[in-house]
Design a protein around this motif. Structure first.
Motif, mmCIF file in Angstrom:
data_model
loop_
_atom_site.group_PDB
_atom_site.id
_atom_site.type_symbol
_atom_site.label_atom_id
_atom_site.label_comp_id
_atom_site.label_asym_id
_atom_site.label_seq_id
_atom_site.Cartn_x
_atom_site.Cartn_y
_atom_site.Cartn_z
ATOM 1 N N HIS A 297 -0.678 -4.565 9.591
ATOM 2 C CA HIS A 297 -0.111 -4.325 8.265
ATOM 3 C C HIS A 297 -1.217 -3.878 7.328
ATOM 4 C CE1 HIS A 297 -1.645 -8.103 6.309
ATOM 5 N NE2 HIS A 297 -1.759 -8.461 7.568
ATOM 6 N N GLY A 298 -0.808 -3.334 6.196
ATOM 7 C CA GLY A 298 -1.767 -3.095 5.129
ATOM 8 C C GLY A 298 -2.529 -1.785 5.209
ATOM 9 N N ASP A 299 -2.068 -0.828 6.001
ATOM 10 C CA ASP A 299 -2.801 0.437 6.119
ATOM 11 C C ASP A 299 -1.769 1.534 6.343
ATOM 12 O OD1 ASP A 299 -4.265 2.665 6.911
ATOM 13 O OD2 ASP A 299 -5.704 1.492 8.079
ATOM 14 N N THR A 300 -1.666 2.441 5.378
ATOM 15 C CA THR A 300 -0.619 3.464 5.495
ATOM 16 C C THR A 300 -0.826 4.367 6.696
ATOM 17 O OG1 THR A 300 -1.811 4.961 4.007
ATOM 18 C CG2 THR A 300 -0.145 3.507 3.013
ATOM 19 N N PRO B 56 0.803 -1.234 0.000
ATOM 20 C CA PRO B 56 0.000 0.000 0.000
ATOM 21 C C PRO B 56 0.833 1.281 0.000
ATOM 22 C CG PRO B 56 -0.290 -1.252 2.048
ATOM 23 C CD PRO B 56 0.433 -2.138 1.104
ATOM 24 N N HIS B 57 1.977 1.292 0.680
ATOM 25 C CA HIS B 57 2.777 2.511 0.674
ATOM 26 C C HIS B 57 3.340 2.823 -0.715
ATOM 27 C CE1 HIS B 57 3.079 2.937 5.168
ATOM 28 N NE2 HIS B 57 3.048 4.184 4.772
ATOM 29 N N VAL B 58 3.702 1.782 -1.437
ATOM 30 C CA VAL B 58 4.221 2.004 -2.785
ATOM 31 C C VAL B 58 3.127 2.615 -3.659
ATOM 32 C CG1 VAL B 58 5.180 0.891 -4.842
ATOM 33 C CG2 VAL B 58 5.913 0.151 -2.564
ATOM 34 N N ILE B 59 1.919 2.109 -3.510
ATOM 35 C CA ILE B 59 0.805 2.663 -4.289
ATOM 36 C C ILE B 59 0.612 4.131 -3.912
ATOM 37 C CG2 ILE B 59 -1.666 2.481 -4.798
ATOM 38 C CD1 ILE B 59 0.187 0.073 -5.737
ATOM 39 N N ARG B 60 0.645 4.409 -2.618
ATOM 40 C CA ARG B 60 0.438 5.793 -2.196
ATOM 41 C C ARG B 60 1.528 6.699 -2.766
ATOM 42 N NH1 ARG B 60 0.708 8.124 3.946
ATOM 43 N NH2 ARG B 60 2.935 7.889 3.459
ATOM 44 N N LEU B 61 2.763 6.224 -2.670
ATOM 45 C CA LEU B 61 3.878 7.047 -3.147
ATOM 46 C C LEU B 61 3.760 7.320 -4.649
ATOM 47 C CD1 LEU B 61 6.656 8.353 -2.738
ATOM 48 C CD2 LEU B 61 7.691 6.109 -3.086
ATOM 49 N N LEU B 62 3.539 6.261 -5.417
ATOM 50 C CA LEU B 62 3.489 6.436 -6.874
ATOM 51 C C LEU B 62 2.294 7.291 -7.280
ATOM 52 C CD1 LEU B 62 4.387 2.810 -8.056
ATOM 53 C CD2 LEU B 62 5.867 4.820 -8.074
ATOM 54 N N MET B 63 1.157 7.008 -6.667
ATOM 55 C CA MET B 63 -0.061 7.720 -7.055
ATOM 56 C C MET B 63 0.028 9.198 -6.683
ATOM 57 S SD MET B 63 -3.969 6.615 -6.227
ATOM 58 C CE MET B 63 -3.977 7.068 -4.479
ATOM 59 N N CYS B 64 0.558 9.468 -5.499
ATOM 60 C CA CYS B 64 0.641 10.857 -5.053
ATOM 61 C C CYS B 64 1.710 11.625 -5.827
ATOM 62 C CB CYS B 64 0.955 10.923 -3.559
ATOM 63 S SG CYS B 64 -0.417 10.367 -2.541
ATOM 64 N N ALA B 65 2.881 11.010 -5.980
ATOM 65 C CA ALA B 65 4.013 11.745 -6.516
ATOM 66 C C ALA B 65 3.980 11.848 -8.033
ATOM 67 C CB ALA B 65 5.316 11.074 -6.076
ATOM 68 N N VAL C 60 -3.935 4.717 2.082
ATOM 69 C CA VAL C 60 -4.159 3.545 1.243
ATOM 70 C C VAL C 60 -4.253 2.316 2.151
ATOM 71 C CG1 VAL C 60 -3.266 2.081 -0.618
ATOM 72 C CG2 VAL C 60 -2.972 4.574 -0.722
ATOM 73 N N VAL C 61 -5.331 1.588 1.971
ATOM 74 C CA VAL C 61 -5.584 0.411 2.792
ATOM 75 C C VAL C 61 -5.647 -0.814 1.896
ATOM 76 C CG1 VAL C 61 -7.131 -0.678 4.459
ATOM 77 C CG2 VAL C 61 -6.980 1.830 4.352
ATOM 78 N N ALA C 62 -4.818 -1.783 2.184
ATOM 79 C CA ALA C 62 -4.906 -3.090 1.517
ATOM 80 C C ALA C 62 -5.268 -4.091 2.610
ATOM 81 C CB ALA C 62 -3.581 -3.458 0.855
ATOM 82 N N PRO C 63 -6.548 -4.393 2.735
ATOM 83 C CA PRO C 63 -6.967 -5.261 3.851
ATOM 84 C C PRO C 63 -6.607 -6.712 3.550
ATOM 85 C CG PRO C 63 -8.857 -4.657 2.482
ATOM 86 C CD PRO C 63 -7.643 -3.996 1.862
ATOM 87 N N ASP C 64 -7.435 -7.657 3.880
ATOM 88 C CA ASP C 64 -7.139 -9.030 3.476
ATOM 89 C C ASP C 64 -7.093 -9.060 1.955
ATOM 90 O OD1 ASP C 64 -6.977 -10.118 6.025
ATOM 91 O OD2 ASP C 64 -9.142 -10.437 6.151
ATOM 92 N N VAL C 65 -6.037 -9.619 1.432
ATOM 93 C CA VAL C 65 -5.852 -9.662 -0.020
ATOM 94 C C VAL C 65 -5.732 -11.129 -0.434
ATOM 95 C CG1 VAL C 65 -4.284 -9.074 -1.918
ATOM 96 C CG2 VAL C 65 -4.838 -7.371 -0.175
ATOM 97 N N GLY C 66 -6.552 -11.479 -1.416
ATOM 98 C CA GLY C 66 -6.673 -12.882 -1.808
ATOM 99 C C GLY C 66 -5.652 -13.337 -2.812
#
Lengths: 260, 787, 161
Positions: free
Chosen positions: B533-536, B227-236, B248-254
C-alpha cells in the motif's frame, strides 16, 4: 536555531572567562533554552555549557544545611535533597527533562510558573554565584528577571533544612504541566514562610498575610478569612485571576494540612 | 476459545517489528541525493494586504537556491475543494481560490507568503528572515457571528460575504417544524460549542519532491492517508501534470486522524519546485508549523432544541449551527458540517421531524476540515447532551429516556436522508450496563463522597455513517470524487500472494488484518500474504483511508478480487483434476473434486498458472492475478453506548476519569485486538476533546495555542484503563464481510459521556449546573460551580 | 564545525557538527539512525527519547556536543543480540502497545529507563513516568499494559471483556 559557538569548560573560572564574550550565554540543562533557541527567540554568539564542571555538581546535607550544586539536575535533587524539595523536584517536567534540567538553570531563568522559585522563597534559600551570595528574597525580581549580572553563574544553593517541615502543592496547567499555581509552605527556624509560583504577574512571591496568620496558628483554619488579591494574578487560557487567587488559598491550606 | 488464525483471530501485528526496532520508513527518513530544503515564510498576522515582497537581500544569502512567491504561481491552479455544497436556495456554495502561496492578501496566521529553497534548512530559514514583506494590516475576522454581520470585513474580497453556504437538511418547511415544537409537552434547548481541535498526529507533515529530467517523471513522498487522491487532485486541479508521469508515495505514516487526507500546498510546491530548480526539495514541518498549517477540526457553535410529547417521546429536533471553515476551503471541509453531520442528527432515535440548519463561515483562521469522526462527533455531542439535559429537566432516568426512543426496526429511513441497515441499540446498551457496572455506581459514589469528591456517571449513545461511501449518492450530494476502493490480488508462482490495496495504513494494522481475510478465503497461512500500500506506482488505484472505510470498502474489493482469483484457480484445478470446475471445492488450501479423493494443492495450481505446460489455454489465460473495484451500496452504521465515571474535586474543579466503558456494534470483526486498540485510541482523543484540548485564537486572529505548552494533549495519566465490549454484533447487510468500521467510534462516542458525567457529579453535589462547554477544564468547572 | 565522538549502541561514532546541531539531528542525519523521531519542538512529545550514559533524555533538546564522550543508546540498539525483540519490545507487540509507531521508539526507551529504576512499577507509576511521552493513537491503554507485562506482572485481568 541561529548559529553559535560552543564551549564546555571544566571549571567555574573557565566558564566565567568564556562568558566574557559579547552575547555569550550560559547553558545549564538546556530544557528551556534549547526550545527557545529553536524558535529563534534568542541569538547568543556562544553557549557556554556548565555540564562539565565537577565543582557545580552534587547534593549534600550536612548539619541541617542542604547544599545543591548549581549544575545538579532535577533528578539529582529528587534523589538526594531533603524530602519536601525532593518531592518538588520529582515532579518538574518529565523524567527525561529532569535528567538534563538543572536547578541553576531554572533559577536563572525564573519562569513565573517554575516550581523552584516558590521553594527558594519559602525556604529562605541562599543563591550562591561565582561572585557573591544572594538571599532568595532579593534574587527573584519579577517574571524572567533575577539579580544575576551578565556572566554571573549560580554555582550552588544553600538551604537550612526547615525544622518544622515543609510541603509543596502544585496544581498543573494541563498542557505544559508547569504550575498553574504552586505553593510551598515551610516551617523554618525563622517562622513560617509561604512561597507562591505560577500565580502572579510579577513572578514568584511570598504570601505575607498567610505567613502572619500561620505564625500565629499553624493550622488550615488560620487561612479561613484570607483572600489573595486577584488583581496581581495572571489571567490566561488556563485560568482567570479569580481562579488563580482561589487556588493559592486552596493549595496553601493543603500544604499546611500535609505538614500537619 | 479465541481463534488462532484467520477472521476473528488476533495475530500479533507484523508491522510492529520494524516500528519497535527503529526500522520504520517515515517520510522524514527519506533523503534524496542532492536534495535542497524549503522553508516557508508564513504570515504572522491573520489578515493583511500584501503590497510587495522584496526577496533581493534574501536571494543573496549563503546557500539560497531560489525563492518563490505567489507571483510565481500566477496561472497555476490553487488547492481544490473536493465537495460542492448546494445551499438551501439551490445555489452553489461560495468557493474562493486557495493559491499555493498567498496572492494579494494573507488570510490566516501561517498562510505561506514565500518559499525559500536553500542548501540547508537553516540557510533557508536565515534567508526567510531577510525577505521584506510590505503588509497593510486588515481587521481580523475571527468570531463567526461577527463574520456574518452586515458590513463585516470580508476574508475574500471577491465573495459577496463571509458566508460559504446556508444549508438545510430534513424538514425544510419551517412552519411544520415550528408546529411540532408548538404542540410539544416539553422543549429542551441547549447552546453548545464543539470547540476547535488540532489533530496532532505525532508525525508532523513532510513532503519531498523529486524530478527525473531523463524520464520527465515526478515523485512526491508525502505523509498522506490517500496517495492516489493527492496525485489526482494535484495533477488535475493544481499543477496540470499527466498522472502517468507522477508517482506519489506515502510510506510509513505516523498517524493521520483526518488531517493527512487533504491535499496541501506544500505537497504541490515541492513537486513543482523540484522540476523548476531541477533538484529534489524536502520540507519537514516543525510542530509549531503544524499548528498553523495542518487543517484543524470541529469548531461548531450550535443551538439545539428537542421537543417531547407528554409520554417523553421525541417529536422534533431542530438545530442551528455555525461551522467555521477558516480562511480557505480545505479538501473536504464543506462536506463535514453538512453531509457528515446533518445526516447523523437522528442519532439512535426515532424522531419524526428533524431540521438541521448550518451556516458555514469564512474567518481569518487556519482552514478547518475532517478530524477523527468529522461531523459525527459534533452531531453526537449535540444530540446526547440535549437528551441528557431533557432527562434532568423531566426527572427521568437518562438511559430510560434513550431506550424509550431507540429505533428498533431495521432498515430504518431517517428524516435526514440515511437508511440504517441494521442495529440493536437495546442489546448494545445491555452490554454497556454490564461492562460499566451500573449496579455498583451508588457504592462508588458513596466512596468518593467520603473522600470529599463528587462522583458522576454519564452515558450516551452514538451512531455513525462509515464505510464511506456510495459514489452515486455522494455524487448527487456534491462530492467531486468517487468513494469506491480497489485491490489487486497477485498470486505468485509459488503460491504466496501480494495484495495491492488502495487503503493506506497509518496505524490501523492493515498489513496484519487484511491477510487474515485472504488467508481464510483460500485456507492458507497468513504469512504467505503480504499487503502492499501507499505507492501509486504499485497499487491499482485507491481512495485511501478515512471515515472508517478501509475494511468495509477496500476490504470488500479485496474479497471480490480474491473471489475472482479463486474462481480462476478452480478452473485450473479442474483441468488438472480432469473434472468440471463446478465440482471443485477449495478448503484449507487444497482443491478437491466433490465426492472424490482427487485433489491438488494450492501451490501446484499457482505454479501451473505460471508454468502452463498442462493448462486450459482455450478457457483461461496464464497467470493468476485479479483486480476488483468495490463501490459500496450504502454507508455502514456502527453504533454503540458509552459510559464514563468521573470524580470532581469541588475545591479546584479538577475532573478525573475514574472509569470508562464502551459497548460497540461494529458488525463482524476481523481482528479483535486491533479493534480494541482503535476504540482505545478514539476514547483517548474523545477524552482529550472533553477535558483538555482547545485551539484558541485571540480577537486579532493570533493562535494562542500554538504548541504543546498551551494545547493540552492527553497524557497517560489523564486517562484510565478502558473496558471495551464489542460482542453486540449485527453484521452489515450489504458488504461481503459484514463489517462496519471501528476507527472513529471512540472519538465520536466519548465526549458526551464525559460531559454528562461531570454534570451528573456537580448536580449530585447540589450545584445548579446544566452545561459546561468543552474542554471541561478545572477552571471552567470551578467557574460554573461558583457562578 | 567541531569534531564530536561518542559511543552509540556500543559502537564508536564520530562526526563534525555545528554548535547548534542537536543530538537528534546527529543521530538521524549523520549516523542514519532514523528510529529516533522528532514530534515537537518544545521538548514535550518524547518521540526522541534516547539514553545518554544510561539515563533517558530528549535527543531533540540536547546539543550533540553535549554528548561528546557519552554512551548513547537508541531504539536501534535495543533488540537482543540475536536480533529478536527484547522483553519490552516484545511486550509492546504482544499487547498491541503501538499503532502508527511514531511515538514508539521514545516509549520503549522511556519504559526501559523506568524499569531500570523501578522493576515492577504500578499502573499509576507508569502513567506518571510517561508524562513526557505523548501517543495520539493508543489512548495509552495498551502501552501501560505492555510495560506492566514487560515487568513480569500479570495483566490478564486488565479490562477483561
Amino acid at each position: 536555531m541561529y548559529a553559535f559557538d560552543f564551549e564546555r569548560p571544566s571549571t567555574i573560572a573557565e566558564a566565567v572567562a568564556a562568558l566574557q564574550d559579547e552575547d555569550a550565554q550560559a547553558l545549564g540543562g538546556g530544557q528551556t533554552l534549547i526550545p527557545t533557541l529553536k524558535q529563534r527567540l534568542a541569538s547568543p554568539s556562544k553557549l557556554v555549557s556548565l555540564s562539565g564542571i565537577a565543582e557545580m555538581k552534587g547534593v549534600s546535607i550536612e548539619g541541617g544545611v542542604l547544599t545543591i550544586g548549581g549544575g545538579a539536575t532535577h533528578a539529582e535533587v529528587a534523589a538526594d535533597a531533603c524530602a519536601p524539595l525532593a518531592a518538588l523536584a520529582a515532579n518538574i517536567g518529565d523524567p527525561a527533562v529532569r535528567n538534563r534540567g538543572t536547578i541553576g538553570g531554572s533559577l536563572a531563568n525564573n519562569d513565573p510558573s517554575a516550581d523552584y522559585p516558590a521553594a527558594m522563597l519559602a525556604l529562605g534559600a541562599t543563591i550562591i554565584t561565582n561572585t557573591r551570595e544572594i538571599a532568595a528574597d532579593d534574587f527573584f525580581q519579577g517574571m524572567f528577571t533575577t539579580a544575576l549580572e551578565e556572566g554571573e553563574i549560580i554555582t550552588s544553593v544553600r538551604i537550612d533544612v526547615p525544622p518544622g517541615g515543609a510541603n509543596y502543592q502544585k496544581f498543573e496547567q494541563p498542557a505544559s504541566r508547569f504550575a498553574l499555581v504552586g505553593v510551598f509552605v515551610a516551617r523554618t527556624a525563622n517562622g513560617v514562610r509561604v512561597g507562591v509560583t505560577g500565580a502572579s504577574e510579577d513572578g514568584a512571591y511570598r504570601w505575607s498575610e498567610a505567613e502572619e496568620a500561620l505564625n500565629k496558628e499553624f493550622r488550615e483554619d488560620a487561612l479561613m478569612d484570607l483572600r489573595p488579591n486577584p488583581a496581581i494574578m495572571i489571567e490566561d487560557l488556563h485560568g482567570s485571576r479569580e481562579y488563580r487567587a482561589h487556588l493559592v488559598r486552596v493549595l496553601t491550606k493543603r500544604a499546611v494540612a500535609a505538614i500537619g | 476459545m479465541p481463534k488462532d488464525h484467520g477472521i476473528g483471530a488476533s495475530p500479533k501485528r507484523r508491522e510492529d517489528v520494524r516500528f519497535l526496532t527503529g526500522a520504520g520508513n517515515y517520510t522524514d527518513d527519506i533523503n534524496v541525493n542532492g536534495q535542497a530544503y524549503v522553508h516557508f515564510l508564513r504570515s504572522d498576522v491573520a489578515h493583511a494586504k500584501i503590497n510587495g515582497i522584496d526577496t533581493s537581500a534574501a536571494e543573496a544569502m549563503p546557500g539560497v537556491v531560489r525563492i518563490f512567491t505567489g507571483a510565481d504561481f500566477e496561472g497555476v491552479g490553487g488547492m481544490p475543494c473536493g465537495w460542492g455544497v448546494t445551499d438551501r436556495h439551490g445555489e452553489p456554495m461560495q468557493e474562493p481560490p486557495h493559491p499555493i502561496l498567498a496572492q494579494g492578501k494573507v488570510r490566516h496566521v501561517g498562510d505561506p507568503i514565500a518559499a525559500v529553497i536553500a542548501d540547508t534548512y537553516e540557510q533557508a530559514r536565515d534567508a526567510a528572515e531577510a525577505i521584506e514583506v510590505d503588509l497593510d494590516d486588515l481587521p481580523a475576522v475571527v468570531d463567526m457571528k461577527a463574520a456574518l454581520a452586515d458590513g463585516a470585513t470580508k476574508v475574500h474580497d471577491d465573495l459577496t460575504s463571509n458566508l460559504c453556504y446556508d444549508w438545510v437538511l430534513g424538514e425544510t418547511d419551517d412552519a411544520a417544524v415550528q408546529a411540532a415544537f408548538d404542540s410539544a409537552a416539553h422543549v429542551t434547548t441547549l447552546e453548545l460549542v464543539n470547540q476547535r481541535l488540532v489533530a496532532n498526529p505525532m508525525e508532523p507533515r513532510v513532503a519531498v519532491g523529486d524530478y527525473n529530467r531523463g524520464t520527465d517523471e515526478h515523485t512526491l513522498y508525502t505523509t498522506s492517508q490517500n496517495p492516489h487522491v493527492i496525485r489526482l487532485l494535484m495533477c488535475a486541479f493544481v499543477l496540470g501534470l499527466p498522472e502517468h508521469k507522477v508517482r506519489v508515495v506515502a510510506p510509513d505514516v505516523g498517524g493521520g486522524f483526518g488531517t493527512k487526507i487533504f491535499h496541501y500546498a506544500e505537497e504541490a510546491f515541492v513537486t513543482f519546485a523540484a522540476k523548476a530548480i531541477n533538484r529534489p526539495v524536502k520540507w519537514t514541518a516543525s510542530r509549531s508549523e503544524a499548528f498553523m498549517s495542518d487543517a484543524q477540526g470541529r469548531d461548531h457553535v450550535t443551538r439545539i432544541e428537542l421537543a417531547l410529547d407528554a409520554s417523553n417521546n421525541f417529536t422534533a429536533l431542530r438545530t442551528n449551527t455555525l461551522a467555521n471553515m477558516g480562511a480557505y476551503l480545505s479538501t473536504f471541509s464543506s462536506s463535514v458540517p453538512t453531509w457528515l453531520h446533518g445526516t447523523l442528527m437522528a442519532g439512535n432515535y426515532k424522531t419524526p421531524t428533524i431540521q438541521v440548519n448550518v451556516k458555514a463561515v469564512f474567518t481569518n483562521t487556519v482552514p478547518v476540515d475532517a478530524y477523527r469522526g468529522a461531523g459525527r462527533p459534533e452531531a453526537t455531542f449535540q444530540i446526547e447532551r440535549v437528551i441528557d439535559k431533557a432527562a434532568r429537566e423531566l426527572g427521568v432516568d437518562p438511559v430510560a429516556l434513550r431506550r424509550q426512543n431507540f429505533i428498533t426496526e431495521f432498515p430504518y429511513d431517517t428524516p435526514v436522508a440515511l437508511t440504517y441497515d441494521t442495529g440493536d441499540y437495546h442489546g448494545t446498551m445491555d452490554k454497556l450496563e454490564a461492562a460499566a457496572d451500573f449496579a455498583g455506581f451508588a457504592a462508588r459514589r458513596a466512596a468518593s463522597e467520603a473522600k470529599g469528591k463528587l462522583r458522576g456517571l454519564g452515558v450516551n449513545c452514538y451512531i455513525e455513517a462509515c464505510g464511506i461511501a456510495p459514489s452515486n449518492i455522494v455524487g448527487m450530494l456534491g462530492a467531486r470524487a468517487g468513494l469506491y476502493d480497489a485491490a489487486t490480488v497477485r498470486v505468485n508462482a509459488t503460491g504466496s500472494i501480494s495484495v495491492m490495496v488502495g487503503a493506506h495504513s497509518h496505524g490501523q494494522g492493515h498489513e496484519t488484518a487484511f491477510p487474515q481475510v485472504v488467508a481464510d478465503m483460500i485456507g492458507i497461512d497468513e504469512s504467505m500474504i503480504e499487503i502492499v500500500h501507499g505507492d501509486t506506482s504499485k497499487i491499482p488505484f485507491g481512495m485511501g483511508t478515512y471515515g472508517s472505510r478501509s475494511l468495509a470498502v477496500c476490504g470488500s474489493a479485496m474479497v471480490k478480487a480474491t473471489e475472482k482469483v479463486i474462481a480462476k484457480a478452480k478452473k485450473i484445478a479442474a483441468h488438472l483434476l480432469e473434472a468440471s470446475d463446478a465440482d471443485i471445492e477449495l478448503k484449507d488450501g487444497v482443491f478437491s473434486v466433490a465426492g472424490t479423493d482427487k485433489s491438488v494443492a494450492w501451490g501446484d495450481v499457482t505454479l501451473t498458472a505460471y508454468v502452463p505446460h498442462n493448462f486450459p489455454l482455450e478457457e483461461v489465460e496464464p497467470g493468476l492475478e485479479e483486480t476488483a473495484f468495490y463501490d459500496p451500496a450504502n454507508f455502514t452504521f456502527p453504533a454503540g453506548a458509552y459510559a464514563c465515571e468521573v470524580e470532581v474535586d469541588p475545591e479546584t474543579g479538577k475532573v478525573t476519569i475514574e472509569r470508562f466503558a464502551a459497548a460497540d456494534d461494529f458488525g463482524n470483526i476481523i481482528n479483535p485486538m486491533i479493534v480494541d486498540g482503535q476504540v482505545h485510541g478514539g476514547i483517548g482523543q474523545g477524552i482529550g476533546q472533553a477535558l483538555l484540548e482547545n485551539c484558541v485564537y485571540d480577537a486579532d486572529g493570533q493562535l494562542m495555542t500554538g504548541s504543546y505548552m498551551d494545547y493540552a494533549m492527553p497524557r497517560a495519566d489523564d486517562v484510565p484503563f478502558y473496558t471495551v465490549d464489542h460482542s453486540s454484533q449485527t453484521p452489515c447487510t450489504h458488504n461481503p464481510l459484514g463489517v462496519k468500521g471501528c476507527g472513529e467510534a471512540g472519538a465520536i462516542g466519548s465526549p458526551p459521556a464525559v460531559v454528562n458525567a461531570v454534570i451528573d457529579a456537580l448536580q449530585s453535589g447540589g450545584k445548579n449546573v446544566d452545561h459546561i462547554d468543552m474542554p471541561v477544564s478545572p477552571s471552567r468547572v470551578w467557574s460554573a460551580m461558583n457562578a | 564545525m567541531t569534531q564530536v565522538s561518542m559511543t552509540v549502541n556500543g559502537k564508536s561514532a564520530s562526526g563534525t557538527v555545528e554548535g547548534r546541531t542537536l543530538l537528534s539531528q546527529f543521530l538521524r542525519d549523520q549516523l542514519g539512525l532514523t528510529g529516533t523521531h522528532v514530534g515537537c519542538d518544545t521538548s514535550q512529545c518524547g518521540a526522541c527519547v534516547v539514553h545518554v550514559n544510561g539515563e533517558a533524555v530528549k535527543a531533540c533538546t540536547m546539543l550533540a556536543l553535549e554528548a561528546d564522550g557519552a554512551e548513547v543508546g537508541t531504539i536501534e540498539g535495543q533488540a537482543n543480540a540475536d536480533g529478536s525483540l527484547n522483553v519490552i519490545q516484545q511486550a509492546f507487540q504482544d499487547h498491541h502497545g503501538l499503532q502508527c509507531g511514531f511515538c514508539t521508539p521514545g516509549m520503549v526507551m522511556s519504559a526501559a529507563a523506568l524499569l531500570k529504576d523501578n522493576p515492577t512499577p504500578t499502573e499509576a507509576e507508569i502513567r506518571d513516568y510517561l508524562e513526557g511521552n505523548i501517543c495520539r493513537c493508543t489512548g495509552y491503554h495498551n502501552i501501560v499494559k505492555a510495560i506492566m507485562a514487560a515487568s513480569g506482572q500479570d495483566v490478564s485481568g486488565i479490562a477483561a471483556e
